[in-house]
Write a protein that holds these residues in place. Sequence first.
Motif, PDB file in Angstrom:
ATOM      1  N   ARG A 112     -13.475  20.456  14.447  1.00  0.00           N
ATOM      2  CA  ARG A 112     -12.243  19.778  14.836  1.00  0.00           C
ATOM      3  C   ARG A 112     -12.342  19.064  16.193  1.00  0.00           C
ATOM      4  O   ARG A 112     -11.876  17.922  16.331  1.00  0.00           O
ATOM      5  CB  ARG A 112     -11.068  20.754  14.826  1.00  0.00           C
ATOM      6  N   PRO A 113     -12.941  19.689  17.233  1.00  0.00           N
ATOM      7  CA  PRO A 113     -13.047  18.956  18.502  1.00  0.00           C
ATOM      8  C   PRO A 113     -13.822  17.648  18.363  1.00  0.00           C
ATOM      9  O   PRO A 113     -13.451  16.633  18.970  1.00  0.00           O
ATOM     10  CB  PRO A 113     -13.769  19.949  19.425  1.00  0.00           C
ATOM     11  N   ARG A 114     -14.888  17.654  17.576  1.00  0.00           N
ATOM     12  CA  ARG A 114     -15.664  16.419  17.395  1.00  0.00           C
ATOM     13  C   ARG A 114     -14.870  15.394  16.585  1.00  0.00           C
ATOM     14  O   ARG A 114     -14.908  14.192  16.890  1.00  0.00           O
ATOM     15  CB  ARG A 114     -16.989  16.738  16.691  1.00  0.00           C
ATOM     16  N   GLU A 116     -11.660  15.070  16.630  1.00  0.00           N
ATOM     17  CA  GLU A 116     -10.680  14.519  17.568  1.00  0.00           C
ATOM     18  C   GLU A 116     -11.328  13.507  18.506  1.00  0.00           C
ATOM     19  O   GLU A 116     -10.737  12.461  18.802  1.00  0.00           O
ATOM     20  CB  GLU A 116     -10.035  15.652  18.362  1.00  0.00           C
ATOM     21  N   ASP A 117     -12.537  13.800  18.977  1.00  0.00           N
ATOM     22  CA  ASP A 117     -13.237  12.856  19.851  1.00  0.00           C
ATOM     23  C   ASP A 117     -13.473  11.524  19.134  1.00  0.00           C
ATOM     24  O   ASP A 117     -13.261  10.450  19.711  1.00  0.00           O
ATOM     25  CB  ASP A 117     -14.577  13.437  20.299  1.00  0.00           C
ATOM     26  N   ILE A 118     -13.924  11.587  17.886  1.00  0.00           N
ATOM     27  CA  ILE A 118     -14.184  10.365  17.124  1.00  0.00           C
ATOM     28  C   ILE A 118     -12.889   9.583  16.922  1.00  0.00           C
ATOM     29  O   ILE A 118     -12.848   8.356  17.086  1.00  0.00           O
ATOM     30  CB  ILE A 118     -14.830  10.698  15.767  1.00  0.00           C
ATOM     31  N   ARG A 120     -10.190   9.604  18.779  1.00  0.00           N
ATOM     32  CA  ARG A 120      -9.771   9.008  20.052  1.00  0.00           C
ATOM     33  C   ARG A 120     -10.625   7.795  20.408  1.00  0.00           C
ATOM     34  O   ARG A 120     -10.120   6.795  20.935  1.00  0.00           O
ATOM     35  CB  ARG A 120      -9.834  10.050  21.166  1.00  0.00           C
ATOM     36  N   GLU A 121     -11.922   7.879  20.134  1.00  0.00           N
ATOM     37  CA  GLU A 121     -12.802   6.729  20.397  1.00  0.00           C
ATOM     38  C   GLU A 121     -12.392   5.519  19.560  1.00  0.00           C
ATOM     39  O   GLU A 121     -12.373   4.384  20.054  1.00  0.00           O
ATOM     40  CB  GLU A 121     -14.253   7.114  20.099  1.00  0.00           C
TER      41      GLU A 121
END
Length: 407
Positions: A112-114, A116-118, A120-121
């Motif tokens: 999930r953190p990754r 979310e990072d993708i 947001r990018e």
Amino acid sequence: MRAPTPKEPVPEDLDPAADPYAVHAALRAKGPVHRVHVPGSGDSWLVVTHEAVRRALTDPRLRNDIRHSATWGTDGGHAIGRNMLQSDPPQHTRLRRLVAGHFAPGRIAGLRPRIEDIARELLAELPGQGTADLVGGYALPLPVTVICEVLGVPAADRTAFHTWSNELVMPTGEEDAAASAGALAGYLTDLTAEKARTPDGSLLAALATATDDASAGPAPEPGSTAGGLTPEELLGTAFLLLVAGHETTVNLISATLHSLLAHPDQLARLRADPSLVDGTIEESLRYNSPVHAGAFRFAAEGLDLAGTRVDAGDAVLVSLAAASRDPLAFPDPDRFDITRRPRGHLGFGHGLHHCLGAPLARAEAVIALRLLLDRYPSLAFATDPTTLTWRTSTLLRGLRELPLRLG
């Protein structure tokens, strides 16, 4: 394969491609099972009621292996290896077991953190105001990036991979589909061979190692549940995970946005109570299912299917979308209601072939929707929604593009 066409009369003003739900309703009113013609595949039985679909999906006499088809001669020019979706137990059990752990809820929670990072990018690359296509700029690249990272597909190859995949699941022509199948098969063969030589911790590398283990001795016998993949199974598994790992989620994200914008009261309710986001995705899976039908089943023997005689070798197509709009299962089924608790919807199928990637798709859709609404408080259609084009095939349905005014 284009959408199936009923072989019996339905109201002339109903178009299966433009409004499949109205066609489903007309068929349901006549009975649970109907004869249809599927362009490129021939005639099939289409199951359209919730109860009959659930029973068909768990009937052991209906098999996924095409070799049970009365018209089977070869696997067809577009087949890529052997995979769990087109297999039956015990082969299906062995193939699914090899990858199931990688898509378990606990493993997805770690992703999930990754994700979310993708997300947001991708949002940072969209303009702060004006208009943008939310399919090409957000709903598509998010799941493509995630599944490619999980499997170990190099970033430079992802655009080509999606082009081949899209042509296979929603073909524009016979020659283009065949060319895409050949290109994707060749690409995956080379990539998995590279992963076997230089393992990198990716899922494809793990599967390639399993293939090497199997190749060290005799290939698994039919009926075996031993670990390891044959080269053909590795190719088919890689293909299935890559394609199924993003095509349905693209459609889920974009269809959810479409449904919310088409129902402003529901969008306002979600903005007022963000805790409804999980329920919104479940209702979207029911109301506007990205997977309209499960893979073809084939009768291994003659049977009675909800009152209809099905002969051995006949093809059966179960409509997940029709089942999820059945008024006997869901009151007022054509109403989009994010507070509904649509238990028993069949958006991810049912039974042995229930979608392995459901936890990943749910996580991606929830994250994508939450972050998008946080960033843009004034989203609106940038064009008349009735002019939007839906890509429709036998199995899938999704928007080609979704131009939105970002505010």
